[in-house]
Design a protein around this motif. Structure first.
Motif, mmCIF file in Angstrom:
data_model
loop_
_atom_site.group_PDB
_atom_site.id
_atom_site.type_symbol
_atom_site.label_atom_id
_atom_site.label_comp_id
_atom_site.label_asym_id
_atom_site.label_seq_id
_atom_site.Cartn_x
_atom_site.Cartn_y
_atom_site.Cartn_z
ATOM 1 N N VAL A 24 0.837 -1.208 0.000
ATOM 2 C CA VAL A 24 0.000 0.000 0.000
ATOM 3 C C VAL A 24 0.866 1.250 0.000
ATOM 4 C CG1 VAL A 24 -1.612 1.356 1.421
ATOM 5 C CG2 VAL A 24 -2.042 -1.061 0.999
ATOM 6 N N ASP A 25 1.909 1.259 0.820
ATOM 7 C CA ASP A 25 2.809 2.416 0.849
ATOM 8 C C ASP A 25 3.431 2.674 -0.518
ATOM 9 O OD1 ASP A 25 2.294 2.906 3.517
ATOM 10 O OD2 ASP A 25 4.114 1.900 4.238
ATOM 11 N N ALA A 26 3.890 1.611 -1.175
ATOM 12 C CA ALA A 26 4.489 1.756 -2.506
ATOM 13 C C ALA A 26 3.446 2.217 -3.527
ATOM 14 C CB ALA A 26 5.109 0.428 -2.944
ATOM 15 N N ALA A 27 2.237 1.677 -3.431
ATOM 16 C CA ALA A 27 1.178 2.044 -4.379
ATOM 17 C C ALA A 27 0.730 3.485 -4.190
ATOM 18 C CB ALA A 27 -0.012 1.097 -4.225
ATOM 19 N N ILE A 28 0.628 3.945 -2.953
ATOM 20 C CA ILE A 28 0.226 5.326 -2.682
ATOM 21 C C ILE A 28 1.290 6.292 -3.205
ATOM 22 C CG2 ILE A 28 -0.203 7.018 -0.841
ATOM 23 C CD1 ILE A 28 -2.570 5.156 -1.223
ATOM 24 N N LEU A 29 2.556 5.950 -3.019
ATOM 25 C CA LEU A 29 3.636 6.785 -3.554
ATOM 26 C C LEU A 29 3.550 6.864 -5.075
ATOM 27 C CD1 LEU A 29 6.274 8.404 -3.276
ATOM 28 C CD2 LEU A 29 7.487 6.224 -3.363
ATOM 29 N N GLN A 31 0.915 6.316 -6.902
ATOM 30 C CA GLN A 31 -0.315 7.038 -7.237
ATOM 31 C C GLN A 31 -0.076 8.550 -7.202
ATOM 32 O OE1 GLN A 31 -3.341 7.461 -4.198
ATOM 33 N NE2 GLN A 31 -4.914 6.779 -5.661
ATOM 34 N N LYS A 32 0.613 9.019 -6.178
ATOM 35 C CA LYS A 32 0.889 10.452 -6.048
ATOM 36 C C LYS A 32 1.788 10.946 -7.181
ATOM 37 C CE LYS A 32 0.223 10.635 -1.070
ATOM 38 N NZ LYS A 32 -1.003 11.354 -0.987
ATOM 39 N N GLN A 33 2.764 10.137 -7.569
ATOM 40 C CA GLN A 33 3.645 10.521 -8.676
ATOM 41 C C GLN A 33 2.886 10.573 -9.994
ATOM 42 O OE1 GLN A 33 6.679 7.532 -8.157
ATOM 43 N NE2 GLN A 33 7.954 8.878 -6.905
ATOM 44 N N ILE A 34 2.031 9.602 -10.233
ATOM 45 C CA ILE A 34 1.228 9.585 -11.459
ATOM 46 C C ILE A 34 0.281 10.781 -11.482
ATOM 47 C CG2 ILE A 34 -0.628 8.346 -12.654
ATOM 48 C CD1 ILE A 34 0.818 5.741 -11.823
ATOM 49 N N THR A 35 -0.323 11.084 -10.344
ATOM 50 C CA THR A 35 -1.228 12.225 -10.256
ATOM 51 C C THR A 35 -0.490 13.525 -10.543
ATOM 52 O OG1 THR A 35 -2.561 11.055 -8.621
ATOM 53 C CG2 THR A 35 -2.854 13.439 -8.748
ATOM 54 N N GLU A 36 0.715 13.643 -10.014
ATOM 55 C CA GLU A 36 1.508 14.849 -10.225
ATOM 56 C C GLU A 36 1.896 15.024 -11.692
ATOM 57 O OE1 GLU A 36 5.848 16.343 -8.783
ATOM 58 O OE2 GLU A 36 4.530 15.550 -7.220
#
Length: 118
Positions: A24-29, A31-36
């Motif tokens: 989850v930690d890796a996926a959230i990171l 996700q944030k990079q893709i969103t940015e």
């Protein structure tokens, strides 16, 4: 990602929980990079083959292991906020088992790779 846990655990549920938290930690990171970069927020969907973990995070059952309480509440919070979705996958649908477990059938994985559909 597959590796040894950096912590000794008391149960299978603890091990599964820590592994899912790492994912989850890796996926959230990610996700944030893709969103940015792209401006779109992709969903984080977590799949686990641990039925006990799935049931534990989706109920309000109180755990006896105090360190596990914190980890499970971490996952529950993400689920309740809608940040992640957790699904359970039965052992019969574990396509990659043939890559890591001796004697596991590989025909399902071959079929998916040949067809391109799960």
């Amino acid at each position: 990602q597959s590796r040894k846990l950096q912590r000794v655990t008391k149960s299978t549920l603890s091990s599964e929980t820590l592994s899912v938290i790492d994912a989850v930690d890796a996926a959230i990171l990610l996700q944030k990079q893709i969103t940015e970069v792209f401006g779109e927020k992709p969903p984080v969907i977590v799949y686990t083959d641990s039925r006990s973990l799935y049931q534990t995070v989706h109920t309000s059952r109180i755990l006896t292991d105090k360190s596990l309480r914190v980890s499970v509440s971490y996952l529950r919070e993400y689920i309740n906020k809608g940040e992640i979705t957790m699904n359970w996958v039965s052992s019969a649908n574990q396509l990659a088992d043939c890559l890591t477990k001796y004697g596991a059938a590989s025909h399902n994985l071959k079929q998916v790779l040949l067809s391109g559909f799960i």
